[in-house]
Motif scaffolding. Structure first.
Motif, PDB file in Angstrom:
ATOM      1  N   SER A 191       0.855  -1.187   0.000  1.00 13.37           N
ATOM      2  CA  SER A 191       0.000   0.000   0.000  1.00 13.37           C
ATOM      3  C   SER A 191       0.888   1.234   0.000  1.00 13.37           C
ATOM      4  O   SER A 191       2.085   1.163   0.289  1.00 13.37           O
ATOM      5  CB  SER A 191      -0.890   0.009   1.250  1.00 13.37           C
ATOM      6  N   ARG A 192       0.297   2.367  -0.328  1.00 12.29           N
ATOM      7  CA  ARG A 192       1.055   3.626  -0.323  1.00 12.29           C
ATOM      8  C   ARG A 192       1.638   3.903   1.054  1.00 12.29           C
ATOM      9  O   ARG A 192       2.730   4.435   1.198  1.00 12.29           O
ATOM     10  CB  ARG A 192       0.159   4.778  -0.758  1.00 12.29           C
ATOM     11  N   LEU A 193       0.863   3.576   2.096  1.00 14.77           N
ATOM     12  CA  LEU A 193       1.316   3.839   3.468  1.00 14.77           C
ATOM     13  C   LEU A 193       2.566   3.036   3.787  1.00 14.77           C
ATOM     14  O   LEU A 193       3.527   3.552   4.366  1.00 14.77           O
ATOM     15  CB  LEU A 193       0.200   3.492   4.453  1.00 14.77           C
TER      16      LEU A 193
ATOM     17  N   GLU B 233      -1.462   9.346  -1.797  1.00 12.10           N
ATOM     18  CA  GLU B 233      -0.012   9.176  -1.834  1.00 12.10           C
ATOM     19  C   GLU B 233       0.680  10.172  -0.907  1.00 12.10           C
ATOM     20  O   GLU B 233       1.543   9.798  -0.108  1.00 12.10           O
ATOM     21  CB  GLU B 233       0.497   9.340  -3.270  1.00 12.10           C
TER      22      GLU B 233
ATOM     23  N   ALA C 289       0.004   9.374   2.742  1.00 13.46           N
ATOM     24  CA  ALA C 289       0.842   8.277   3.240  1.00 13.46           C
ATOM     25  C   ALA C 289       2.244   8.769   3.583  1.00 13.46           C
ATOM     26  O   ALA C 289       2.820   8.375   4.602  1.00 13.46           O
ATOM     27  CB  ALA C 289       0.912   7.170   2.186  1.00 13.46           C
TER      28      ALA C 289
ATOM     29  N   GLU D   5      -4.025   6.582  10.014  1.00 13.63           N
ATOM     30  CA  GLU D   5      -3.435   5.516   9.201  1.00 13.63           C
ATOM     31  C   GLU D   5      -4.463   4.426   8.914  1.00 13.63           C
ATOM     32  O   GLU D   5      -4.509   3.877   7.799  1.00 13.63           O
ATOM     33  CB  GLU D   5      -2.222   4.924   9.921  1.00 13.63           C
TER      34      GLU D   5
ATOM     35  N   LEU E 202      -6.733   5.636   6.204  1.00 17.27           N
ATOM     36  CA  LEU E 202      -6.049   5.649   4.913  1.00 17.27           C
ATOM     37  C   LEU E 202      -5.952   4.243   4.328  1.00 17.27           C
ATOM     38  O   LEU E 202      -6.178   4.044   3.125  1.00 17.27           O
ATOM     39  CB  LEU E 202      -4.654   6.255   5.063  1.00 17.27           C
TER      40      LEU E 202
ATOM     41  N   GLU F  57      -7.516   3.195   0.754  1.00 20.68           N
ATOM     42  CA  GLU F  57      -6.699   2.641  -0.330  1.00 20.68           C
ATOM     43  C   GLU F  57      -7.265   1.308  -0.813  1.00 20.68           C
ATOM     44  O   GLU F  57      -7.290   1.021  -2.014  1.00 20.68           O
ATOM     45  CB  GLU F  57      -5.260   2.468   0.137  1.00 20.68           C
TER      46      GLU F  57
END
Length: 404
Positions: free
Chosen positions: A4-6, A42, A45, A67, A70, A74
């Motif tokens: 994932s972006r995170l 993005e 993150a 978080e 997010l 996502e």
């Protein structure tokens, strides 16, 4: 391996790339939140990863919550349903559901005035087409909003509301229920941990055999967003649906979307479009029309005049001038209302005795040698006395209401 972006942002920050500069953790969280609300996941993150790195061991709960939201967003961005959004309407938050042009077959979306109980903290109630089932949300003893339901009894009164199970709340509030005509598919809004932030719309299926609900599912994007989204209602007759959101930040107004209901869910493909975030946010609802023109359908839907809810009939009590009272609210005096409550209770007890007497007579007819004869005679005497007492009570109700 897919990240994932995170997670990617965390890896990048760990390798030494600095996105934070001189920002504080709070500033990073604020910027990340702003990016998140703008569907720039993005950058959100990157900000959250930088905040985590800077906070070290003192991770603030707010960061963990952001978080979580997010990660949910996502995941849902990968399966955004391909919807045709027919219209976008800005309406006041108060009684926003009155903008839903639903035919009577879909049920009635009413205000607290349509709830047959004292519910000072409720502002909405769903009533089915048959006017014998209601659902609404009210706070429980801990202050958490729970969906409750009530059915109309055979004597016309409403059963005391019963709370739906914890599985619908899942640790959060549950509000704005809408039950499909099948009686088993429930849409509602909740702010539990599976939401994208604020309230999201969930769907739960009820087992027709035992009445238990299965695990609710978040219906995803574009219905849900990092903002508040609620009250999805389906018009099966015309194949359209409605839901409300505050994602467009219109102050005291909400946006109500009208959409075509898909027979089968079809999600956007990343290969087919590069603007999935815009489609998920619904930046331009008319872009979902493609080359089709839905003007005629729109006019047809907006011409629907929602049928008023059937007048509530808990009983029929004749008054002077040929007027029939059908609910306690019809009484103009507190004494008349109080006396009517006594009459309703006495009549309920009388009907129960009549039912018991009928059952005893049936058993006696099957078994002539039964010892029920004395009990039947005794109960017959009681029923006749109660019948006469009911006549007197009816007269007292009338006198209490009219004063003579």
């Amino acid at each position: 391996m897919r990240y994932s972006r995170l997670i990617l942002a965390s890896i990048i920050c760990a390798t030494g790339v600095n996105y934070a500069g001189a920002q504080t953790v709070d500033e990073m969280l604020a910027e990340g939140r702003a990016s998140f609300l703008n569907y720039d996941f993005e950058n959100a993150a990157k900000q959250y990863a930088a905040a985590r790195k800077k906070a070290k061991k003192n991770i603030p709960p707010q960061l963990e919550e952001q978080e979580r939201e997010l990660m949910n967003a996502e995941n849902f961005l990968e399966r955004v349903e391909q919807l045709v959004i027919l219209d976008s309407i800005s309406v006041p938050k108060t009684d926003f559901f009155k903008a839903y042009r639903l035919p009577f077959s879909a049920g009635n979306l009413g205000t607290a005035a349509d709830i047959p109980f004292e519910t000072p903290d409720a502002d909405y109630v769903f009533t089915n087409e048959g006017n014998d089932f209601k659902m609404w949300a009210q706070p429980d003893s801990t202050g958490i909003y729970r969906i409750v339901e009530s059915i109309r009894l055979t004597d016309g009164t409403w059963h005391e509301p019963t709370e739906t199970p914890d599985i619908l709340n899942n640790g959060g509030n549950a509000i704005y229920p809408f039950m499909m005509s099948d009686g088993v598919t429930l849409y509602f809004a909740s702010d539990n941990e599976e939401s994208l932030g604020g309230y999201d719309i969930f769907v739960a299926t009820r087992d027709a055999a035992d009445g238990e609900y299965l695990q609710p599912q978040n219906i995803g994007m574009p219905y849900n967003s990092p903002y508040d989204d609620y009250l999805l209602a389906i018009d099966e007759l015309n194949g359209v649906g409605w839901w409300a959101t505050d994602r467009n930040q219109l102050g005291d107004n909400l946006t109500v979307y009208l959409f075509k209901v898909n027979d089968l869910r079809k999600n956007y493909s990343a290969e087919d479009t590069d603007n999935i975030p815009d489609l998920a946010f619904i930046r331009d609802y008319k872009s979902t029309w493609g080359e089709n023109d839905y003007t005629d359908l729109l006019e047809e839907i907006h011409s629907i005049t929602p049928a008023p809810a059937k007048k509530q009939v808990d009983f029929i009590f004749p008054m002077k001038g040929g007027v029939n009272y059908t609910t306690l609210d019809d009484f103009q005096t507190s004494s008349g209302r109080a006396m009517m409550k006594k009459y309703i209770a006495a009549r309920k007890a009388f009907l129960q005795k009549e039912e018991k007497l009928s059952e005893m007579r049936r058993k006696f007819a099957i078994n002539k040698g039964s010892s029920l004869r004395p009990q039947i005679r005794s109960l017959e005497t009681e029923v006749e006395k109660d019948r006469e007492a009911l006549r007197r009570l009816r007269s007292e109700v009338y006198r209490a209401e009219t004063g003579h």
